[in-house]
Scaffold this motif. Structure first.
Motif, short mmCIF file in Angstrom:
data_model
loop_
_atom_site.label_atom_id
_atom_site.label_comp_id
_atom_site.label_asym_id
_atom_site.label_seq_id
_atom_site.Cartn_x
_atom_site.Cartn_y
_atom_site.Cartn_z
N PHE A 113 0.83 -1.21 0.00
CA PHE A 113 0.00 0.00 0.00
C PHE A 113 0.86 1.26 0.00
O PHE A 113 0.55 2.26 0.63
CB PHE A 113 -0.98 0.00 1.18
N CYS A 114 1.96 1.22 -0.76
CA CYS A 114 2.85 2.39 -0.80
C CYS A 114 2.18 3.59 -1.44
O CYS A 114 2.54 4.73 -1.15
CB CYS A 114 4.16 2.04 -1.50
N PRO B 200 -7.15 -4.33 -1.83
CA PRO B 200 -7.83 -4.26 -0.53
C PRO B 200 -7.14 -3.39 0.50
O PRO B 200 -7.72 -3.11 1.55
CB PRO B 200 -7.83 -5.73 -0.08
N ARG B 201 -5.91 -2.92 0.25
CA ARG B 201 -5.18 -2.18 1.28
C ARG B 201 -5.16 -0.67 1.08
O ARG B 201 -4.63 0.05 1.92
CB ARG B 201 -3.73 -2.69 1.36
N SER B 202 -5.69 -0.19 -0.01
CA SER B 202 -5.69 1.24 -0.27
C SER B 202 -6.59 1.95 0.75
O SER B 202 -7.70 1.51 1.03
CB SER B 202 -6.18 1.52 -1.69
N PHE B 203 -6.11 3.05 1.32
CA PHE B 203 -6.91 3.80 2.30
C PHE B 203 -6.46 5.25 2.33
O PHE B 203 -5.40 5.59 1.81
CB PHE B 203 -6.82 3.17 3.69
N ASP B 204 -7.27 6.09 2.96
CA ASP B 204 -6.98 7.52 3.07
C ASP B 204 -6.03 7.75 4.24
O ASP B 204 -6.37 7.47 5.39
CB ASP B 204 -8.28 8.29 3.29
N GLU C 243 -7.01 -2.12 10.56
CA GLU C 243 -7.12 -1.46 11.87
C GLU C 243 -7.40 0.03 11.70
O GLU C 243 -8.17 0.62 12.48
CB GLU C 243 -5.85 -1.69 12.69
N VAL C 244 -6.79 0.66 10.71
CA VAL C 244 -7.08 2.08 10.44
C VAL C 244 -8.54 2.25 10.06
O VAL C 244 -9.24 3.15 10.57
CB VAL C 244 -6.17 2.62 9.31
N ARG C 245 -9.03 1.39 9.19
CA ARG C 245 -10.43 1.47 8.76
C ARG C 245 -11.38 1.19 9.91
O ARG C 245 -12.45 1.81 10.02
CB ARG C 245 -10.67 0.53 7.59
N PRO D 154 -15.99 -1.75 6.74
CA PRO D 154 -16.51 -1.83 5.37
C PRO D 154 -15.56 -2.61 4.49
O PRO D 154 -14.35 -2.47 4.59
CB PRO D 154 -16.59 -0.36 4.94
N GLU D 155 -16.10 -3.44 3.64
CA GLU D 155 -15.28 -4.19 2.71
C GLU D 155 -14.79 -3.30 1.60
O GLU D 155 -15.52 -2.45 1.09
CB GLU D 155 -16.10 -5.37 2.11
N LYS D 156 -13.52 -3.48 1.22
CA LYS D 156 -12.93 -2.71 0.11
C LYS D 156 -13.50 -3.24 -1.20
O LYS D 156 -13.44 -4.44 -1.49
CB LYS D 156 -11.40 -2.86 0.13
N GLN D 157 -14.08 -2.36 -1.99
CA GLN D 157 -14.65 -2.76 -3.27
C GLN D 157 -13.61 -2.77 -4.36
O GLN D 157 -12.71 -1.96 -4.35
CB GLN D 157 -15.79 -1.80 -3.64
#
Length: 383
Positions: A164-165, A237-241, A363-365, A380-383
């Motif tokens: 998730f870099c 699945p690991r992309s996040f804000d 854990e962040v989510r 929430p599941e990553k779409q």
């Protein structure tokens, strides 16, 4: 930076040119069912045609359908084991007829070269530079090793499911200085490296190689390969804000999520050992059976061990809840206050090498979801 084309069949010329300058060369090798970082002597030592599959608590090497030399994502090892030694002697003491003689151990740092350094790993090395060189408490062993280091960075053209870099803004394209920078292209019967120099030392090596100026199609193919890795992560699945991680964690210091993750965490310290930026260490004193000789050693430690935060009267962090919170909050929040950046580079090693499959991005989510909707909110599941 002007870029050139180096044919894949000429990669060994690069390796021998670096070794010819007196560098001890380290890079990826296939050993014991994993792609690890170790000393290499030729291109034949590289894991050509191999890749890795990684998921929560899972790591496997599998064959690729091409002959890529750097077609893997993240080694179980990080480069820190060559710079911040896992264990080193600080001094030794010898009892003699004059009393006790103490000798400081001053090592001669070797001239090392790393080949295959990813962008996230360059960011990790830069993070450790801030800790061991730029901060108040300089580590001379690290600084001497770092000073002589020659790096050959390689942009990522494929990502593991744990990467998730892009969320941490550390890759997959090389964005920090390196002596040489390469992008591997293996497509449509062509196999070459786009290569450029980022230092005088790198330029001197480049002049000794049979390269030719890169044409527009070479640049476009390399850029397309890097974009493929970006898409894999952004759609994965690991992309996040990550824009407000520091504030998010500061607001949720008492989140029930810490209790939930503590029910699974073993406090085994695997995540900190695999992490390329974790820098905690301790000292241990040893004596022989006669009592005539003693030594002090510096070795890696972890904020997950019970003794790490022990002071008179007991441990500051006596339970798994407080230790996991310390690790994650330091990594993603208080590191900004100490060193000006995040302590996470998005390599995903802590996810793959956690024996119970704890996922930092989940854990962040979870923390964000609990803050927004209360303790009964599911992730929430990553779409």
């Amino acid at each position: 930076m002007q870029e050139f084309v180096l044919q894949a069949d000429d990669l060994d010329l690069l390796i021998q040119a670096i070794r010819g300058e007196g560098y001890q060369l380290f890079g990826p090798r296939l050993r014991d069912g994993a792609i690890v970082y170790d000393e290499i002597n030729s291109a034949a030592d590289l894991p050509r045609g191999w890749t890795d599959e990684q998921e929560k608590g899972r790591y496997r090497v599998v064959r690729r359908d091409d002959g890529a030399y750097f077609g893997y994502a993240a080694s179980p090892h990080s480069w820190k084991k060559f710079l911040q030694l896992p264990r080193r002697q600080v001094w030794r003491a010898q009892k003699n007829n004059r009393g006790l003689e103490i000798t400081e151990i001053v090592e001669e740092a070797p001239s090392m070269a790393f080949i295959g350094v990813r962008s996230c790993e360059l960011h990790a090395i830069a993070a450790q530079d801030r800790v061991f060189i730029d901060d108040r408490y300089r580590n001379d062993s690290y600084a001497q090793r770092r000073e002589k280091l020659f790096t050959v960075a390689v942009s990522c053209t494929s990502a593991a499911a744990t990467c998730f870099c892009t969320s941490m803004h550390t890759g997959p394209e090389v964005t920090l200085p390196s002596d040489l920078v390469m992008t591997e292209v293996s497509h449509g019967g062509e196999h070459y490296f786009l290569i450029g120099s980022g230092s005088n030392r790198g330029g001197q090596i480049l002049q000794r190689l049979p390269v030719k100026p890169a044409a527009r199609q070479h640049l476009e193919m390399a850029q397309s390969a890097v974009r493929r890795a970006v898409q894999q992560m952004e759609q994965g699945p690991r992309s996040f804000d990550s824009s407000d991680l520091k504030e998010l964690l500061y607001r949720n210091y008492e989140s029930p999520s810490w209790d939930q993750v503590a029910e699974r965490c073993l406090s085994c310290a695997n995540c900190t050992m695999a992490c390329p930026t974790c820098f905690c260490s301790t000292v241990e004193d040893t004596t022989d059976l006669t009592g005539d000789q003693a030594a002090r050693w510096e070795r890696w430690d972890s904020c997950f061990t019970a003794d790490f935060s022990y002071i008179s009267g007991g441990s500051v962090r006596p339970d798994t809840r407080s230790r996991y919170r310390q690790w994650m909050t330091h990594k993603l929040a208080t590191w900004y206050d100490q060193f000006g950046t995040s302590g996470c580079v998005g390599c995903g090693r802590c996810i793959a090498w956690c024996p119970v499959g704890i996922d930092l991005t989940e854990e962040v989510r979870r923390i964000r979801a609990l803050e927004q909707s209360g303790p009964d909110k599911t992730i929430p599941e990553k779409q």
